[in-house]
Every structure is written in structure tokens, then in C-alpha cells.
Design a protein around this motif. Structure first.
Motif, mmCIF file in Angstrom:
data_model
loop_
_atom_site.group_PDB
_atom_site.id
_atom_site.type_symbol
_atom_site.label_atom_id
_atom_site.label_comp_id
_atom_site.label_asym_id
_atom_site.label_seq_id
_atom_site.Cartn_x
_atom_site.Cartn_y
_atom_site.Cartn_z
ATOM 1 N N THR A 2 0.826 -1.204 0.000
ATOM 2 C CA THR A 2 0.000 0.000 0.000
ATOM 3 C C THR A 2 0.862 1.257 0.000
ATOM 4 O O THR A 2 0.623 2.198 -0.752
ATOM 5 C CB THR A 2 -0.930 0.002 1.224
ATOM 6 O OG1 THR A 2 -1.809 -1.124 1.152
ATOM 7 C CG2 THR A 2 -1.741 1.284 1.292
ATOM 8 N N ARG A 3 1.874 1.250 0.852
ATOM 9 C CA ARG A 3 2.741 2.424 0.971
ATOM 10 C C ARG A 3 3.592 2.624 -0.287
ATOM 11 O O ARG A 3 3.703 3.738 -0.798
ATOM 12 C CB ARG A 3 3.660 2.253 2.182
ATOM 13 C CG ARG A 3 4.567 3.471 2.444
ATOM 14 C CD ARG A 3 5.396 3.300 3.701
ATOM 15 N NE ARG A 3 6.361 2.211 3.563
ATOM 16 C CZ ARG A 3 6.244 1.025 4.175
ATOM 17 N NH1 ARG A 3 5.197 0.776 4.943
ATOM 18 N NH2 ARG A 3 7.159 0.092 4.018
ATOM 19 N N SER B 110 -4.886 2.329 -2.159
ATOM 20 C CA SER B 110 -5.670 2.021 -0.974
ATOM 21 C C SER B 110 -5.448 0.574 -0.530
ATOM 22 O O SER B 110 -5.140 -0.301 -1.351
ATOM 23 C CB SER B 110 -7.154 2.236 -1.251
ATOM 24 O OG SER B 110 -7.621 1.247 -2.152
ATOM 25 N N PRO B 111 -5.631 0.289 0.759
ATOM 26 C CA PRO B 111 -5.550 -1.098 1.232
ATOM 27 C C PRO B 111 -6.542 -2.012 0.531
ATOM 28 O O PRO B 111 -6.241 -3.184 0.278
ATOM 29 C CB PRO B 111 -5.867 -0.972 2.733
ATOM 30 C CG PRO B 111 -5.464 0.422 3.095
ATOM 31 C CD PRO B 111 -5.791 1.243 1.878
ATOM 32 N N VAL C 290 -5.115 -3.158 -2.800
ATOM 33 C CA VAL C 290 -4.080 -4.175 -2.592
ATOM 34 C C VAL C 290 -4.715 -5.506 -2.215
ATOM 35 O O VAL C 290 -4.301 -6.571 -2.688
ATOM 36 C CB VAL C 290 -3.080 -3.725 -1.502
ATOM 37 C CG1 VAL C 290 -2.183 -4.884 -1.068
ATOM 38 C CG2 VAL C 290 -2.235 -2.573 -2.009
#
Length: 224
Positions: A120-121, A126-127, A130
């Protein structure tokens, strides 16, 4: 899989289902997709009589590229130019773009491992995006899920066997399509034009699939 773009294999299965006289609802059930998705896919790509899976796939990829804003394309920077080129190649074969980006980021990691938070990072998404992507990768054998007991979170891994498993899963799906075509041929009548066409298509796909699976087993040691 709801929400993900149809893959090239799914489009081939749609064409096989139409040739076999299946209803939209039955095709949707076999693909685990909403009936509305199947109806929209067929309707915008020639209708039940004119549906061609390869052309439908190419048209969808072209639409997606036109509709993707420049800001979204720029977000791919963390993968680098080489990584983004691999993503484009994967998308052309039918892999959803976000799934391809997650897969490539895993491939480019030092040990082939990342957590969902790291993905995500790194990819600036967005989570939820992912989550959908890694579930697809795990389902189709591109990656596997491990549990990190110390951090109490899942870790997604690509290893030397991932390519083998993805090839085998993809080939099994093609084999399913082949046998569905052969069953539809029998139902249509072996001596009818439709029956002969489906029988030949099914026999071809079955033989190619079986030989590909045998070849993958034979050369699996190269990945060790």
C-alpha cells in the motif's frame, strides 16, 4: 473477483459458453461473476452472435488506457521504467492493471516478500485495492500467503515455484474450456456444423493444454 476486469481466459470461456448455447446467467455462474457483468461484456462487444473474445479484450484494454488519467499513470513511478514496462506486458495478456503492479512490486523486492501495508505504501494505493490484487494473485498461483507470527500479519510471497503454479492453473482453466467445448459439441450433435466446429476446437485446446502441463512438469527443475 467481482470488480476486477474480465481476463482474456474468462472472455474465451464466455465465447465457448455462447457457442454452447448457455444463458448469460449460466455463464456468469460458471465464472463466478454477476450476470450484469456478462450481459454488459457481450452487449458492448458484438452481441451473442458477434462476440469475439480477442477483439473484446483488446477493445477493453484500449478503453482502460484512454480512461486512465495521467496522474494515475504517474503513480507507477515506484516501480521504475523497467517495472512499468513489465506491467504493460502483463496487462496485455489479461492481468488487471493493479494486480500486475502488485505482482511486479513483489517480483522486484529483494526477498520476494511484502506485507499488504508495504505494498500500500510503496504503490500509493488504498488497502482495499491491494487486498483485491493479492487475493487474485494467490487464487491464480502467482503468489502465496504466509502468516508472520511475530507481527501477526499476512506476508505475500513470490518464490521460484510461483511461475510453475501460475502456468499450471492457467492451463487447467484452458483445459476446462476445452472440455466444455467438447461437451457442447456432443450436445449439439457430432455431425452438425456447430458440433464439428466445437469438437475440433475442444480437441485442439485439450491437446495443447495437456502437452503444456507435461512440459511444465518436465522443466520445473529449471526453477529450483
Amino acid at each position: 473477483m467481482p470488480g476486477e476486469r474480465l481476463t482474456q481466459q474468462e472472455r474465451q470461456r464466455i465465447a465457448t459458453g455462447l457457442a454452447g448455447g448457455l444463458s448469460y446467467a449460466e455463464i456468469a455462474r460458471r465464472l463466478d461473476r454477476p450476470t450484469s457483468t456478462i450481459s454488459r461484456e457481450i452487449g458492448r462487444n458484438g452481441g451473442p452472435r458477434g462476440y469475439r473474445p480477442q477483439q473484446a479484450h483488446q477493445a477493453t484494454v484500449q478503453r482502460a488506457r484512454r480512461e486512465t488519467p495521467a496522474s494515475a499513470r504517474a503513480a507507477g513511478a515506484p516501480l521504475g521504467a523497467a517495472g512499468e514496462e513489465i506491467v504493460e506486458l502483463a496487462v496485455r495478456t489479461g492481468l488487471p492493471r493493479m494486480t500486475a503492479r502488485v505482482h511486479v512490486d513483489l517480483l522486484l523486492s529483494e526477498d520476494g516478500r511484502r506485507t499488504a501495508a508495504e505494498l500500500t505504501r510503496r504503490l500509493r494505493v488504498s488497502p482495499a485495492s491491494v487486498s483485491v490484487a493479492v487475493n487474485y494473485l494467490v487464487q491464480y498461483g502467482y503468489a502465496r500467503r504466509e502468516r508472520d507470527p511475530r507481527r501477526r500479519r499476512d506476508v505475500y510471497v513470490v518464490d521460484d515455484d510461483a511461475l510453475y503454479h501460475s502456468v499450471m492453473l492457467s492451463t487447467r482453466h484452458t483445459l476446462e474450456s476445452a472440455r466444455a467445448a467438447m461437451a457442447a459439441a456432443e450436445a449439439s450433435g457430432a455431425d452438425s456444423p456447430v458440433g464439428r466446429r466445437l469438437a475440433k476446437s475442444g480437441a485442439f485446446l485439450e491437446r495443447v493444454s495437456l502437452e503444456m502441463m507435461e512440459s511444465a512438469d518436465r522443466w520445473r527443475a529449471l526453477l529450483a
